[in-house]
Write an enzyme that holds these catalytic residues in place. Structure first.
Site, PDB file in Angstrom:
ATOM      1  N   LEU A  73      96.656  10.794 -12.011  1.00 47.34           N
ATOM      2  CA  LEU A  73      96.539  12.248 -12.047  1.00 47.34           C
ATOM      3  C   LEU A  73      97.868  12.913 -11.740  1.00 47.34           C
ATOM      4  O   LEU A  73      98.705  12.337 -11.048  1.00 47.34           O
ATOM      5  CB  LEU A  73      95.540  12.717 -10.989  1.00 47.34           C
ATOM      6  CG  LEU A  73      94.058  12.522 -11.238  1.00 47.34           C
ATOM      7  CD1 LEU A  73      93.288  12.965 -10.008  1.00 47.34           C
ATOM      8  CD2 LEU A  73      93.600  13.285 -12.463  1.00 47.34           C
ATOM      9  N   TYR A 125     108.497  18.658  -4.840  1.00 45.61           N
ATOM     10  CA  TYR A 125     107.847  17.583  -5.600  1.00 45.61           C
ATOM     11  C   TYR A 125     107.946  16.238  -4.860  1.00 45.61           C
ATOM     12  O   TYR A 125     106.958  15.511  -4.729  1.00 45.61           O
ATOM     13  CB  TYR A 125     108.501  17.478  -6.994  1.00 45.61           C
ATOM     14  CG  TYR A 125     107.874  16.444  -7.898  1.00 45.61           C
ATOM     15  CD1 TYR A 125     106.711  16.713  -8.609  1.00 45.61           C
ATOM     16  CD2 TYR A 125     108.462  15.189  -8.049  1.00 45.61           C
ATOM     17  CE1 TYR A 125     106.142  15.760  -9.441  1.00 45.61           C
ATOM     18  CE2 TYR A 125     107.901  14.233  -8.882  1.00 45.61           C
ATOM     19  CZ  TYR A 125     106.750  14.522  -9.571  1.00 45.61           C
ATOM     20  OH  TYR A 125     106.181  13.571 -10.391  1.00 45.61           O
ATOM     21  N   LYS A 129     104.799  14.079  -3.220  1.00 45.21           N
ATOM     22  CA  LYS A 129     104.484  12.683  -3.558  1.00 45.21           C
ATOM     23  C   LYS A 129     104.580  11.795  -2.321  1.00 45.21           C
ATOM     24  O   LYS A 129     103.796  10.860  -2.155  1.00 45.21           O
ATOM     25  CB  LYS A 129     105.437  12.171  -4.653  1.00 45.21           C
ATOM     26  CG  LYS A 129     105.261  12.865  -6.001  1.00 45.21           C
ATOM     27  CD  LYS A 129     103.895  12.622  -6.594  1.00 45.21           C
ATOM     28  CE  LYS A 129     103.791  13.138  -8.021  1.00 45.21           C
ATOM     29  NZ  LYS A 129     102.422  13.041  -8.553  1.00 45.21           N
ATOM     30  N   ARG A 160     107.368  19.708 -23.246  1.00 50.27           N
ATOM     31  CA  ARG A 160     108.004  19.970 -21.956  1.00 50.27           C
ATOM     32  C   ARG A 160     109.508  19.947 -22.170  1.00 50.27           C
ATOM     33  O   ARG A 160     110.111  18.869 -22.261  1.00 50.27           O
ATOM     34  CB  ARG A 160     107.608  18.907 -20.928  1.00 50.27           C
ATOM     35  CG  ARG A 160     106.142  18.935 -20.560  1.00 50.27           C
ATOM     36  CD  ARG A 160     105.845  17.909 -19.468  1.00 50.27           C
ATOM     37  NE  ARG A 160     104.429  17.856 -19.181  1.00 50.27           N
ATOM     38  CZ  ARG A 160     103.872  16.963 -18.374  1.00 50.27           C
ATOM     39  NH1 ARG A 160     104.611  16.057 -17.767  1.00 50.27           N
ATOM     40  NH2 ARG A 160     102.572  16.970 -18.141  1.00 50.27           N
TER      41      ARG A 160
HETATM   42  N1  LIG Z   1     106.855  13.275 -16.004  1.00 53.68           N
HETATM   43  C1  LIG Z   1     107.661  12.425 -15.412  1.00 53.68           C
HETATM   44  O1  LIG Z   1     108.797  12.164 -15.845  1.00 53.68           O
HETATM   45  C2  LIG Z   1     107.163  11.707 -14.167  1.00 53.68           C
HETATM   46  C3  LIG Z   1     108.035  10.865 -13.483  1.00 53.68           C
HETATM   47  C4  LIG Z   1     107.568  10.167 -12.367  1.00 53.68           C
HETATM   48  C5  LIG Z   1     106.262  10.319 -11.954  1.00 53.68           C
HETATM   49  N2  LIG Z   1     105.436  11.167 -12.620  1.00 53.68           N
HETATM   50  C6  LIG Z   1     104.044  11.278 -12.134  1.00 53.68           C
HETATM   51  O2  LIG Z   1     103.263  10.370 -12.878  1.00 53.68           O
HETATM   52  C7  LIG Z   1     101.892  10.809 -12.887  1.00 53.68           C
HETATM   53  C8  LIG Z   1     101.342  10.679 -14.280  1.00 53.68           C
HETATM   54  O3  LIG Z   1     102.195  11.383 -15.149  1.00 53.68           O
HETATM   55  P1  LIG Z   1     101.800  11.644 -16.671  1.00 53.68           P
HETATM   56  O4  LIG Z   1     102.993  12.244 -17.304  1.00 53.68           O
HETATM   57  O5  LIG Z   1     101.157  10.430 -17.233  1.00 53.68           O
HETATM   58  O6  LIG Z   1     100.702  12.781 -16.470  1.00 53.68           O
HETATM   59  P2  LIG Z   1     100.145  13.798 -17.576  1.00 53.68           P
HETATM   60  O7  LIG Z   1     100.428  13.317 -18.937  1.00 53.68           O
HETATM   61  O8  LIG Z   1     100.614  15.158 -17.190  1.00 53.68           O
HETATM   62  O9  LIG Z   1      98.575  13.664 -17.306  1.00 53.68           O
HETATM   63  C9  LIG Z   1      98.023  14.110 -16.111  1.00 53.68           C
HETATM   64  C10 LIG Z   1      96.573  13.737 -16.013  1.00 53.68           C
HETATM   65  O10 LIG Z   1      96.037  14.470 -14.890  1.00 53.68           O
HETATM   66  C11 LIG Z   1      94.911  15.209 -15.342  1.00 53.68           C
HETATM   67  N3  LIG Z   1      94.800  16.524 -14.685  1.00 53.68           N
HETATM   68  C12 LIG Z   1      95.759  17.467 -14.605  1.00 53.68           C
HETATM   69  N4  LIG Z   1      95.249  18.549 -13.997  1.00 53.68           N
HETATM   70  C13 LIG Z   1      93.963  18.275 -13.696  1.00 53.68           C
HETATM   71  C14 LIG Z   1      92.909  19.008 -13.075  1.00 53.68           C
HETATM   72  N5  LIG Z   1      93.076  20.253 -12.626  1.00 53.68           N
HETATM   73  N6  LIG Z   1      91.704  18.414 -12.927  1.00 53.68           N
HETATM   74  C15 LIG Z   1      91.518  17.161 -13.384  1.00 53.68           C
HETATM   75  N7  LIG Z   1      92.460  16.397 -14.000  1.00 53.68           N
HETATM   76  C16 LIG Z   1      93.669  16.970 -14.145  1.00 53.68           C
HETATM   77  C17 LIG Z   1      95.135  15.453 -16.817  1.00 53.68           C
HETATM   78  O11 LIG Z   1      93.903  15.757 -17.410  1.00 53.68           O
HETATM   79  P3  LIG Z   1      93.770  16.870 -18.584  1.00 53.68           P
HETATM   80  O12 LIG Z   1      94.176  16.140 -19.829  1.00 53.68           O
HETATM   81  O13 LIG Z   1      92.337  17.245 -18.532  1.00 53.68           O
HETATM   82  O14 LIG Z   1      94.723  17.977 -18.252  1.00 53.68           O
HETATM   83  C18 LIG Z   1      95.757  14.119 -17.234  1.00 53.68           C
HETATM   84  O15 LIG Z   1      94.754  13.173 -17.460  1.00 53.68           O
HETATM   85  C19 LIG Z   1     101.896  12.214 -12.328  1.00 53.68           C
HETATM   86  O16 LIG Z   1     101.422  12.182 -11.012  1.00 53.68           O
HETATM   87  C20 LIG Z   1     103.364  12.611 -12.349  1.00 53.68           C
HETATM   88  O17 LIG Z   1     103.684  13.509 -11.284  1.00 53.68           O
HETATM   89  C21 LIG Z   1     105.853  11.853 -13.721  1.00 53.68           C
END
Ligand SMILES: NC(=O)c1ccc[n+]([C@@H]2O[C@H](COP(=O)([O-])OP(=O)(O)OC[C@H]3O[C@@H](n4cnc5c(N)ncnc54)[C@H](OP(=O)(O)O)[C@@H]3O)[C@@H](O)[C@H]2O)c1
Length: 220
Positions: A73, A125, A129, A160
């Site tokens: 999530l 952020y 975490k 994004r």
């Molecule tokens: N982006 C980066 O470069 C990066 C780097 C390091 C770590 N991360 C971390 O890695 C993790 C996964 O990243 P990702 O990019 O795979 O995530 P993502 O594509 O943004 O997907 C997030 C997931 O969380 C769900 N979600 C978001 N808001 C919600 C809500 N209000 N209620 C229920 N579900 C909700 C989304 O569901 P919906 O489809 O229903 O919205 C989706 O399934 C995150 O915690 C992020 O902070 C990201």
């Protein structure tokens, strides 16, 4: 052989959708419970889709009677709009899921956190975490695996700009990420998913933290 049940939260996201596919394709799990707020739009004999209200997760706590829990999530400040709303999604929901699953006897909890997670950081952020990791570590499981990926690469349904730009730069200068800088190298969402899947099959007990370069090795 008795096979297991997995629960996944965040299965519509970049990492989560790859991981869901791994869980469905792999032979280790007989059942895969996906808790979602909107339909996944896929069908599979192993898949049990549960549309839930994430603010009321305790209402149907039998969902959490599983073996292994995978939490992918998360949101962005742009989407969440406020820090409080982001904290709820990135911290409160995963912690609620972990507590419910632990109380129902789940053995393993696998969490996507982030590089630079630090509960004492001045950066919101990283602090968020870090606090998430602290809370998860206190919840009793046989095994907790925390994944700290660097910048994620992969096709997103949404645009994004910041991430796209960073990904383009990171990819161009990837030769710089060697030696001690390896941990900063951008990583594919599917590699993180694969590492989570593989880590869940290892007989490790206690808490294991995977920095990005170890995720890369395990998931490749
Ligand atoms: N982006 C980066 O470069 C990066 C780097 C390091 C770590 N991360 C971390 O890695 C993790 C996964 O990243 P990702 O990019 O795979 O995530 P993502 O594509 O943004 O997907 C997030 C997931 O969380 C769900 N979600 C978001 N808001 C919600 C809500 N209000 N209620 C229920 N579900 C909700 C989304 O569901 P919906 O489809 O229903 O919205 C989706 O399934 C995150 O915690 C992020 O902070 C990201």
């Amino acid at each position: 052989m008795t096979r297991k049940t997995a629960l996944i939260a965040g299965s519509t996201g970049l990492i989560g959708r790859e991981l869901l596919q791994d869980l469905l394709d792999g032979k280790e799990y007989d059942n895969v419970v996906a808790i979602v707020r909107r339909p996944l739009g896929i069908q599979h004999r192993k898949l049990e889709e549960k549309i839930v209200d994430f603010d009321k997760l305790g209402e149907d706590n039998d969902i959490f009677a599983v073996d292994d829990v995978f939490c992918c999530l998360g949101t962005t400040i742009k989407k969440a709009k406020t820090k409080e709303a982001m904290w709820k999604i990135d911290v409160d929901y995963p912690v609620a899921i972990a507590k419910l699953a632990s109380s129902k006897g789940a053995k393993k909890f696998l969490l996507v956190s982030s590089m630079n997670a630090d509960p004492h950081s001045q950066i919101f952020y990283s602090k968020m975490k870090g606090r998430l990791e602290e809370k998860i570590k206190k919840i009793p499981f046989e095994s907790v695996a925390i994944f700290r990926p660097s910048l994620l690469l992969g096709e997103r349904q949404e645009f994004r700009l910041g991430e796209r730009t960073a990904a383009a730069i990171f990819t161009k200068v990837s030769f710089l990420f060697a030696g001690p800088f390896k941990k900063y190298k951008a990583i594919e969402g599917k590699t993180v998913a694969s590492a989570m899947y593989k880590a869940a099959q290892q007989a490790k007990s206690g808490i294991t933290v995977y920095p990005s370069e170890q995720i890369q090795e395990l998931g490749s």
